[in-house]
Scaffold this motif. Structure first.
Motif, mmCIF file in Angstrom:
data_model
loop_
_atom_site.group_PDB
_atom_site.id
_atom_site.type_symbol
_atom_site.label_atom_id
_atom_site.label_comp_id
_atom_site.label_asym_id
_atom_site.label_seq_id
_atom_site.Cartn_x
_atom_site.Cartn_y
_atom_site.Cartn_z
ATOM 1 N N ARG A 10 45.783 62.460 47.731
ATOM 2 C CA ARG A 10 45.770 63.603 48.861
ATOM 3 C C ARG A 10 46.743 64.602 48.750
ATOM 4 O O ARG A 10 48.064 64.170 48.246
ATOM 5 N N ALA A 11 46.995 65.609 49.232
ATOM 6 C CA ALA A 11 47.799 66.647 49.503
ATOM 7 C C ALA A 11 49.039 65.912 50.201
ATOM 8 O O ALA A 11 48.872 65.065 51.407
ATOM 9 N N PHE A 54 44.816 72.646 44.216
ATOM 10 C CA PHE A 54 44.515 71.323 43.619
ATOM 11 C C PHE A 54 44.591 71.356 42.123
ATOM 12 O O PHE A 54 44.210 72.042 41.584
ATOM 13 N N HIS A 55 44.945 69.851 41.628
ATOM 14 C CA HIS A 55 45.015 69.738 40.133
ATOM 15 C C HIS A 55 43.365 69.146 40.116
ATOM 16 O O HIS A 55 43.161 68.185 41.034
ATOM 17 N N GLN A 63 51.401 67.761 37.888
ATOM 18 C CA GLN A 63 51.889 67.104 39.265
ATOM 19 C C GLN A 63 52.921 66.056 39.200
ATOM 20 O O GLN A 63 53.839 65.716 39.976
ATOM 21 N N PHE A 71 37.360 71.155 49.653
ATOM 22 C CA PHE A 71 38.799 70.323 49.358
ATOM 23 C C PHE A 71 39.911 71.362 50.033
ATOM 24 O O PHE A 71 41.069 70.877 50.307
ATOM 25 N N THR A 126 42.566 74.653 48.538
ATOM 26 C CA THR A 126 43.402 74.801 47.494
ATOM 27 C C THR A 126 44.851 74.717 48.039
ATOM 28 O O THR A 126 45.075 74.839 49.331
ATOM 29 N N PRO A 131 50.498 69.225 46.035
ATOM 30 C CA PRO A 131 48.982 69.328 46.018
ATOM 31 C C PRO A 131 48.201 68.119 45.945
ATOM 32 O O PRO A 131 48.584 67.212 45.372
ATOM 33 N N GLN A 132 46.911 68.241 46.448
ATOM 34 C CA GLN A 132 46.029 66.943 45.984
ATOM 35 C C GLN A 132 45.671 66.891 44.613
ATOM 36 O O GLN A 132 45.558 67.908 43.940
ATOM 37 N N GLU A 133 45.066 65.873 44.252
ATOM 38 C CA GLU A 133 44.305 65.768 43.019
ATOM 39 C C GLU A 133 43.020 65.246 43.003
ATOM 40 O O GLU A 133 42.695 64.393 43.712
ATOM 41 N N LEU A 134 42.177 65.987 42.037
ATOM 42 C CA LEU A 134 40.615 65.530 42.240
ATOM 43 C C LEU A 134 40.275 65.045 40.850
ATOM 44 O O LEU A 134 40.784 65.443 39.668
ATOM 45 N N LEU A 173 38.274 62.690 45.393
ATOM 46 C CA LEU A 173 39.764 63.019 45.957
ATOM 47 C C LEU A 173 40.488 61.685 45.337
ATOM 48 O O LEU A 173 40.258 60.646 45.701
#
Length: 420
Positions: free
Chosen positions: A399-400, A26-27, A371, A22, A24, A383-386, A396
């Motif tokens: 998305r970022a 990311f949360h 976030q 993914f 970096t 940033p993105q979250e997972l 995912l």
């Protein structure tokens, strides 16, 4: 504090591969941990008839997380139109939603009363006449002023912008009755990240005392009290976890006493956010620079726009370095981002294992107000979250942000006004 052993055992062995897949920063959130905490809360209040958690959407407003809340049977505590939309998309309807706003606009009231409405929790006596249509069920937020203490995050009650005074509460319920309200609730929230359960027990007693007083004067039988959120989590390793079982037991006892004295027992609602998801999220970021001047700085590829609590509140978030453990050889460093602000720091003078470029840092307890409090200063993108699913897969769930997102609000039809 260090994340739970269960979470780290689920995450750390596969984290390098997740980061490779993914990128970096990311949360990443732990579905199993969130569910376990939700079940623990419900079990702690199993002897409190009608208890319900209304998850504070502001803590982690992601649809995938809110669907987990709905699956747990939780309601949603909202403070904006966007949060109302998210909650309804997650399945919240009618009294599944508590709308606790302040400085509320007419547009927000209209949105709150659409699609079957919700529980209106009014923050100001002046709002009673502004509600387009007074619902059958209404709640008011109480501010006890100097009678209670608060804390550094939310402020002392006497200085807080929230709620009605003791004198206003009686007038407010009377005016709501006059406009047609027939069912009533009473709410307060006095502290944030409160780790002492005795404080929350006192809050419950305070609301029950006021319910008895208002009920007697206005002939009202209250449907519920809402003791608010603010349940704390142990951010620092030396802190102890909130004793949710004690709060549940004491709340049950207080309600039994109230029922014996008044012949009925209001339901108890709660609007925790941080307690439910806070410990079950981390911000994963890669070390990209090392700077040696008057002190040592470790630069990472995330910045304060992804987690502003350390810069805003001087808050502590524990940090692990993947694959490295603390020892006598730890270095004292500041962990910093790239914003043009000197408070863009995740840790200040923190002892950590020696960090080199490419190391992954796990900044912990970001599952609430991480976030969600992001911003775009310096044109930095959030940033993105997972989501680490209970079956071990990683999904995912946001998305970022992209440069196209950042510039989207500059794409608009020309509009000009002139007095000539």
């Amino acid at each position: 504090m260090p994340i739970s052993t269960d979470f780290s055992q689920r995450l750390y062995p596969k984290l390098r591969s997740i980061a490779a897949e993914f990128g970096t920063p990311f949360h990443i959130y732990d579905e199993q941990g969130i569910r376990d905490t939700g079940h623990r809360l419900q079990q702690a209040f199993a002897n409190v008839p009608g208890f319900r958690e209304y998850y504070a959407v502001k803590a982690l407003p992601n649809p995938s997380i809110l669907k987990i809340m709905a699956d747990l049977g939780f309601g949603f505590d909202c403070s904006s139109i966007a949060e109302l939309v998210l909650s309804r998309q997650a399945g919240g309807q009618g009294e599944d939603i508590m709308f606790t706003s302040n400085n509320t606009s007419i547009e927000e009231f209209v949105a709150a009363q659409e699609q079957g409405g919700c529980i209106l929790n009014l923050d100001d006596i002046g709002l009673i006449d502004k509600v387009p249509e007074m619902p059958e069920l209404v709640c008011f937020r109480y501010n006890p002023g100097s009678a209670r203490s608060g804390n550094s995050i939310i402020g002392v009650p006497e200085e807080a912008k929230y709620g009605l005074t003791h004198a206003q509460i009686f007038t407010a319920f009377s005016k709501a009755q006059a406009r047609g309200a027939k069912r009533f609730g009473l709410h307060t929230m006095l502290a944030s990240n409160e780790c002492n359960p005795a404080y929350m027990v006192q809050t419950t007693q305070m609301l029950l005392d006021l319910v008895a007083e208002v009920g007697q004067k206005l002939n009202i039988e209250f449907e519920f009290i809402n003791i608010g959120g603010g349940l704390g989590i142990p951010y620092r390793p030396e802190e102890t976890a909130f004793d949710i079982e004690l709060l549940g037991r004491e709340t049950a006892t207080l309600l039994q006493t109230f029922a014996a004295q008044h012949g009925y027992q209001p339901k108890v609602y709660m609007e925790s956010g941080r307690y439910i998801t806070g410990p079950h999220g981390v911000l994963v970021t890669e070390a990209i620079n090392r700077k040696e001047i008057y002190r040592t700085y470790v630069g990472v590829d995330a910045c304060m726009s992804a987690l502003m609590r350390p810069g805003m509140y001087n808050a502590y978030h524990h940090i692990d370095v993947l694959g490295k453990t603390s020892s006598a050889d730890d270095e004292v460093v500041d962990v910093v981002g790239s914003l043009c602000e000197n408070n863009d720091k995740f840790a200040i003078q923190r002892a950590l294992p020696a960090i080199v470029d490419g190391d992954l840092l796990i900044i912990q307890d970001t599952g609430a107000h991480g976030q969600a409090m992001g911003f775009n200063y310096n044109g930095k993108l959030r940033p993105q979250e997972l989501l680490l699913r209970a079956d071990g897969s990683v999904e995912l769930i946001r998305r970022a942000e992209t440069l196209a997102d950042y510039f989207a609000t500059l794409d608009f039809a020309a509009k000009t006004w002139s007095s000539k």
